[in-house]
Design a protein around this motif. Structure first.
Motif, PDB file in Angstrom:
ATOM      1  N   ASN A  13       0.803  -1.220   0.000  1.00 34.18           N
ATOM      2  CA  ASN A  13       0.000   0.000   0.000  1.00 34.18           C
ATOM      3  C   ASN A  13       0.836   1.269   0.000  1.00 34.18           C
ATOM      4  OD1 ASN A  13      -2.252  -1.594   0.106  1.00 34.18           O
ATOM      5  ND2 ASN A  13      -2.310  -1.626   2.329  1.00 34.18           N
ATOM      6  N   GLU A  14       2.137   1.171  -0.276  1.00 32.19           N
ATOM      7  CA  GLU A  14       2.969   2.369  -0.299  1.00 32.19           C
ATOM      8  C   GLU A  14       2.923   3.020  -1.672  1.00 32.19           C
ATOM      9  OE1 GLU A  14       6.960   1.921   1.000  1.00 32.19           O
ATOM     10  OE2 GLU A  14       6.373   1.143   2.977  1.00 32.19           O
ATOM     11  N   ASN A  15       2.894   4.355  -1.656  1.00 35.79           N
ATOM     12  CA  ASN A  15       2.903   5.098  -2.917  1.00 35.79           C
ATOM     13  C   ASN A  15       4.322   5.191  -3.448  1.00 35.79           C
ATOM     14  OD1 ASN A  15       0.148   5.618  -2.702  1.00 35.79           O
ATOM     15  ND2 ASN A  15       0.515   7.411  -1.410  1.00 35.79           N
ATOM     16  N   LYS A  16       4.455   5.296  -4.775  1.00 38.21           N
ATOM     17  CA  LYS A  16       5.791   5.416  -5.348  1.00 38.21           C
ATOM     18  C   LYS A  16       6.327   6.820  -5.098  1.00 38.21           C
ATOM     19  CE  LYS A  16       4.720   6.492 -10.229  1.00 38.21           C
ATOM     20  NZ  LYS A  16       5.532   7.654 -10.432  1.00 38.21           N
ATOM     21  N   LYS A  17       7.649   6.954  -5.151  1.00 38.96           N
ATOM     22  CA  LYS A  17       8.297   8.245  -4.883  1.00 38.96           C
ATOM     23  C   LYS A  17       7.905   9.238  -5.971  1.00 38.96           C
ATOM     24  CE  LYS A  17      12.878   9.049  -3.610  1.00 38.96           C
ATOM     25  NZ  LYS A  17      14.321   9.005  -3.838  1.00 38.96           N
ATOM     26  N   ARG A  18       7.301  10.371  -5.557  1.00 39.98           N
ATOM     27  CA  ARG A  18       6.897  11.397  -6.522  1.00 39.98           C
ATOM     28  C   ARG A  18       7.840  12.578  -6.362  1.00 39.98           C
ATOM     29  NH1 ARG A  18       1.373  13.273  -5.783  1.00 39.98           N
ATOM     30  NH2 ARG A  18       1.362  13.823  -7.979  1.00 39.98           N
ATOM     31  N   VAL A  19       8.676  12.787  -7.355  1.00 42.06           N
ATOM     32  CA  VAL A  19       9.679  13.843  -7.245  1.00 42.06           C
ATOM     33  C   VAL A  19       9.197  15.104  -7.962  1.00 42.06           C
ATOM     34  CG1 VAL A  19      11.594  12.239  -7.029  1.00 42.06           C
ATOM     35  CG2 VAL A  19      10.938  13.035  -9.285  1.00 42.06           C
ATOM     36  N   GLY A  20       9.747  16.232  -7.531  1.00 41.73           N
ATOM     37  CA  GLY A  20       9.425  17.509  -8.177  1.00 41.73           C
ATOM     38  C   GLY A  20       8.020  17.969  -7.908  1.00 41.73           C
ATOM     39  N   ARG A  21       7.500  17.719  -6.718  1.00 36.80           N
ATOM     40  CA  ARG A  21       6.131  18.127  -6.396  1.00 36.80           C
ATOM     41  C   ARG A  21       6.110  19.156  -5.261  1.00 36.80           C
ATOM     42  NH1 ARG A  21       5.855  16.378 -10.466  1.00 36.80           N
ATOM     43  NH2 ARG A  21       4.479  14.885 -11.450  1.00 36.80           N
ATOM     44  N   GLY A  22       7.062  20.070  -5.275  1.00 32.52           N
ATOM     45  CA  GLY A  22       7.051  21.172  -4.317  1.00 32.52           C
ATOM     46  C   GLY A  22       7.921  20.919  -3.106  1.00 32.52           C
ATOM     47  N   MET A  23       8.207  21.991  -2.400  1.00 37.32           N
ATOM     48  CA  MET A  23       9.117  21.932  -1.266  1.00 37.32           C
ATOM     49  C   MET A  23       8.582  21.053  -0.126  1.00 37.32           C
ATOM     50  SD  MET A  23      11.708  23.623  -2.115  1.00 37.32           S
ATOM     51  CE  MET A  23      11.513  23.401  -3.847  1.00 37.32           C
ATOM     52  N   GLY A  24       7.291  21.059   0.083  1.00 40.17           N
ATOM     53  CA  GLY A  24       6.715  20.310   1.210  1.00 40.17           C
ATOM     54  C   GLY A  24       6.871  18.803   1.071  1.00 40.17           C
ATOM     55  N   SER A  25       7.085  18.336  -0.138  1.00 42.17           N
ATOM     56  CA  SER A  25       7.179  16.887  -0.350  1.00 42.17           C
ATOM     57  C   SER A  25       8.507  16.328   0.123  1.00 42.17           C
ATOM     58  CB  SER A  25       7.004  16.557  -1.824  1.00 42.17           C
ATOM     59  OG  SER A  25       8.120  17.009  -2.555  1.00 42.17           O
ATOM     60  N   GLY A  26       9.506  17.201   0.288  1.00 46.19           N
ATOM     61  CA  GLY A  26      10.836  16.740   0.643  1.00 46.19           C
ATOM     62  C   GLY A  26      11.650  16.366  -0.576  1.00 46.19           C
ATOM     63  N   MET A  27      11.013  16.377  -1.734  1.00 46.16           N
ATOM     64  CA  MET A  27      11.717  16.055  -2.970  1.00 46.16           C
ATOM     65  C   MET A  27      11.400  17.090  -4.039  1.00 46.16           C
ATOM     66  SD  MET A  27      11.306  11.992  -2.875  1.00 46.16           S
ATOM     67  CE  MET A  27       9.952  12.031  -1.723  1.00 46.16           C
ATOM     68  N   GLY A  28      11.399  18.370  -3.632  1.00 44.80           N
ATOM     69  CA  GLY A  28      11.126  19.447  -4.571  1.00 44.80           C
ATOM     70  C   GLY A  28      12.421  20.023  -5.086  1.00 44.80           C
TER      71      GLY A  28
END
Length: 149
Positions: A13-28
């Motif tokens: 049930n884990e979502n895949k890593k979504r990169v480049g989705r803003g600073m709040g995601s931790g991967m912006g």
């Protein structure tokens, strides 16, 4: 086990890593690519084994040896194994039945490992001289497959 205690497998049930989705995601911002450099640019793809410009391992190691493309592989069959089978005539079909020959179209060579006490007719592609003598001495026949009779 029933429907009330079924669970999804771990990590199902884990979502895949979504990169480049803003600073709040931790991967912006740089989207996990770091700052500058070859890997940060779009369209960057490196060859397998690339070592940052250093001579790659597969080019640093010496190349040795030779593979003969004309090599002919034979399944080896000893006289002791023939004696164990207790057959009066050994053909390729019987050898495949007994599991000695793996491939249906494989080649067989008989070697003089062990001794033969009973008379056996053996069909094979090759015989060592000692094996042929031993088979004939026991009263059997060594028949070469693929040779004109």
């Amino acid at each position: 086990m029933n429907l009330s205690n079924l669970k999804a497998p771990k990590k199902a049930n884990e979502n895949k890593k979504r990169v480049g989705r803003g600073m709040g995601s931790g991967m912006g911002k740089t989207s996990t690519r770091g700052h500058k450099g070859q890997g940060s640019r779009s369209g960057s793809s490196l060859m397998r084994g690339f070592e940052g410009g250093q001579m790659p391992l597969h080019r640093r190691l010496p190349k040795r040896g030779f593979t003969n493309i004309f090599r002919v592989e034979y399944a080896v069959l000893g006289l002791d194994r023939i004696a164990e089978l207790n057959e009066s005539e050994l053909t390729l079909e019987k050898l495949t039945e007994h599991g000695i020959l793996k491939k249906r179209d494989g080649l067989v060579k008989v070697l003089a490992n062990g001794e033969l006490k009973s008379a056996v007719t053996v069909h094979a592609h090759k015989f060592s001289k000692a094996a042929q003598k031993a088979i004939e001495a026991a009263g059997g026949k060594a028949i070469i497959i693929g040779e004109a009779a």
